[in-house]
Write a protein that holds these residues in place. Structure first.
Motif, mmCIF file in Angstrom:
data_model
loop_
_atom_site.group_PDB
_atom_site.id
_atom_site.type_symbol
_atom_site.label_atom_id
_atom_site.label_comp_id
_atom_site.label_asym_id
_atom_site.label_seq_id
_atom_site.Cartn_x
_atom_site.Cartn_y
_atom_site.Cartn_z
ATOM 1 N N ARG A 1 92.976 44.565 35.094
ATOM 2 C CA ARG A 1 91.586 44.672 35.957
ATOM 3 C C ARG A 1 91.465 46.043 36.601
ATOM 4 O O ARG A 1 91.140 46.399 37.699
ATOM 5 C CB ARG A 1 91.896 43.763 37.261
ATOM 6 N N ASN B 1 88.332 46.919 38.207
ATOM 7 C CA ASN B 1 88.212 46.501 39.507
ATOM 8 C C ASN B 1 88.571 47.566 40.171
ATOM 9 O O ASN B 1 87.835 47.939 41.184
ATOM 10 C CB ASN B 1 88.726 45.440 39.593
ATOM 11 N N LEU C 1 80.986 45.007 38.281
ATOM 12 C CA LEU C 1 82.374 44.551 39.166
ATOM 13 C C LEU C 1 82.102 44.441 40.820
ATOM 14 O O LEU C 1 82.825 43.821 41.393
ATOM 15 C CB LEU C 1 83.434 45.190 38.655
ATOM 16 N N HIS D 1 83.068 42.048 43.886
ATOM 17 C CA HIS D 1 83.740 42.536 44.818
ATOM 18 C C HIS D 1 83.148 41.993 46.331
ATOM 19 O O HIS D 1 83.451 41.707 47.419
ATOM 20 C CB HIS D 1 84.029 44.061 44.850
ATOM 21 N N THR E 1 89.142 43.825 46.039
ATOM 22 C CA THR E 1 88.475 43.613 44.877
ATOM 23 C C THR E 1 87.876 42.238 44.865
ATOM 24 O O THR E 1 87.026 41.830 45.645
ATOM 25 C CB THR E 1 89.198 44.196 43.702
#
Ligand SMILES: *Cc1c(COP(=O)(O)O)cnc(C)c1O
Length: 351
Positions: A173, A176, A253, A257, A281
């Motif tokens: 990730r 992220n 993304l 979040h 995140t």
């Protein structure tokens, strides 16, 4: 009733643009290096991370295993965070296949302290295995999507360099983290020799990961990938979705979040315990202890109202936001939880 699946960001489905790109992908035999779409994906990945080369691999697990096998010799020791994915969730491949010894160092929310890493590096002694690799994880899955910033990454990088050991980042990730920090991914991984990243999580591609690093490293990894059965032929069909993922799905993304934050605030209202500051995140970890219910009971009750989540341990559950969940879905989760909460407050606290 609509099922809302918050078990993981791996449940995301390919977008129409991805299916379109897959349908019309130009392909060739990638074992011969002749699949133009795979080549494009690999060039794009290398460029985004500021490294020389990239390799399209079947999964994050395969990318990490290749990195372990290329950076190390059998019998070497690898420093990993105690709750790292490589140590906990990759079926022991580090030992069973790569023949390596894991040395676990506990971190704070998944981030190891430089002095603890330095203290774990083996001296040159006839009795000891050689420490040859430091593995980092960013964002850290088990720690709830925590983000290591550039200073933390570089601090650990400096220790590794000073001792002549390589650094591999499990960046399943990574985007992220870069989006949370508003920082180009390349800057975040500047101190890493290699990085693996997943296309099939929040970025929404159906299959695949990238392993990224130097020319020589990736050349060796390509050969080990073949040995492990990961040499795919017209892989451009799946790589095409990866190209769409890297080109169009990174910035969004941010929404995941935001949704995680909104969910976390609502969970507090429903009686769960969590620290909002730790929701950095797209992962929310919440304690079910104040509800008087075990994690498994909460998972079961939520499944009963069409909300799927995972238990992390006896009294913690995990919610993951992603591409296929919007703000209205989160509101719906919270209203189903409120309805449930009325019943478990009636029964739960007496258990
Ligand atoms: C998901 C994940 C991986 C790899 O997963 P695959 O299912 O093998 O693609 C590796 N590391 C972390 C931190 C992950 O979250």
């Amino acid at each position: 009733m609509k099922i809302i699946d918050l078990r993981s960001d791996t449940v995301t489905l390919p977008t129409p643009a991805m299916r379109e790109a897959m349908y019309s992908a130009e392909v060739g035999d990638d074992v011969y290096g002749e699949d133009p779409t795979v080549n494009r994906l690999e060039e794009l990945g290398a460029e985004l991370l500021g490294k020389e080369k990239a390799l399209f691999v079947t999964s994050g697990t395969q990318g990490n295993l290749l990195a372990l096998m290329v950076h190390c010799q059998r019998g070497d020791e690898v420093i990993l965070e105690t709750e790292s994915h490589i140590f906990l969730y990759e079926v022991g491949g580090i030992s069973a296949i790569a023949g390596l010894v894991p040395k676990c160092v506990p971190g704070k929310r998944g981030i190891m302290q430089p002095e603890d890493v330095a203290g774990s590096i083996r001296a040159d002694n006839i009795h000891f295995p050689k420490t040859s690799l430091l593995c980092l994880e960013n964002t850290h899955n088990r720690a709830g999507g925590s983000v290591a910033n550039v200073q933390q990454m570089e601090g650990l990088g400096a220790i590794a360099r000073a001792h002549g050991i390589s650094i591999h980042l499990d960046g399943a990730r990574l985007f992220n983290a870069s989006v949370a920090l508003s920082l180009p991914a390349a800057q975040l991984v500047a101190s890493c020799d290699s990085v693996s990243l997943c296309l099939s999580k929040g970025l929404g591609a159906p299959v695949g990961s990238l392993l990224v690093g130097g020319r020589d490293f990736i050349g060796k990894a390509r050969k080990v990938r073949k040995m492990l059965g990961g040499g795919m032929r017209q892989a451009g069909i799946i790589a095409a979705a990866g190209v769409v993922a890297l080109k169009t799905m990174v910035e969004r993304l941010r929404f995941d979040h935001g949704h995680a934050r909104y969910l976390a605030e609502g969970l507090l209202d429903c009686g769960f315990h969590l620290d909002l500051a730790q929701v950095e995140t797209n992962i929310v970890i919440a304690s079910t202890a104040p509800l008087g219910l075990s994690a498994t009971e909460v998972v079961m009750r939520l499944a009963g109202v069409g909300v799927n989540i995972n238990a992390l341990d006896n009294n913690r559950v995990r919610f993951v936001t992603h591409l296929n969940v919007d703000r209205a879905d989160i509101s719906e989760v919270l209203s189903r939880l409120h309805a449930l909460g009325r019943s478990w407050r009636a029964t739960g606290s007496s258990q």
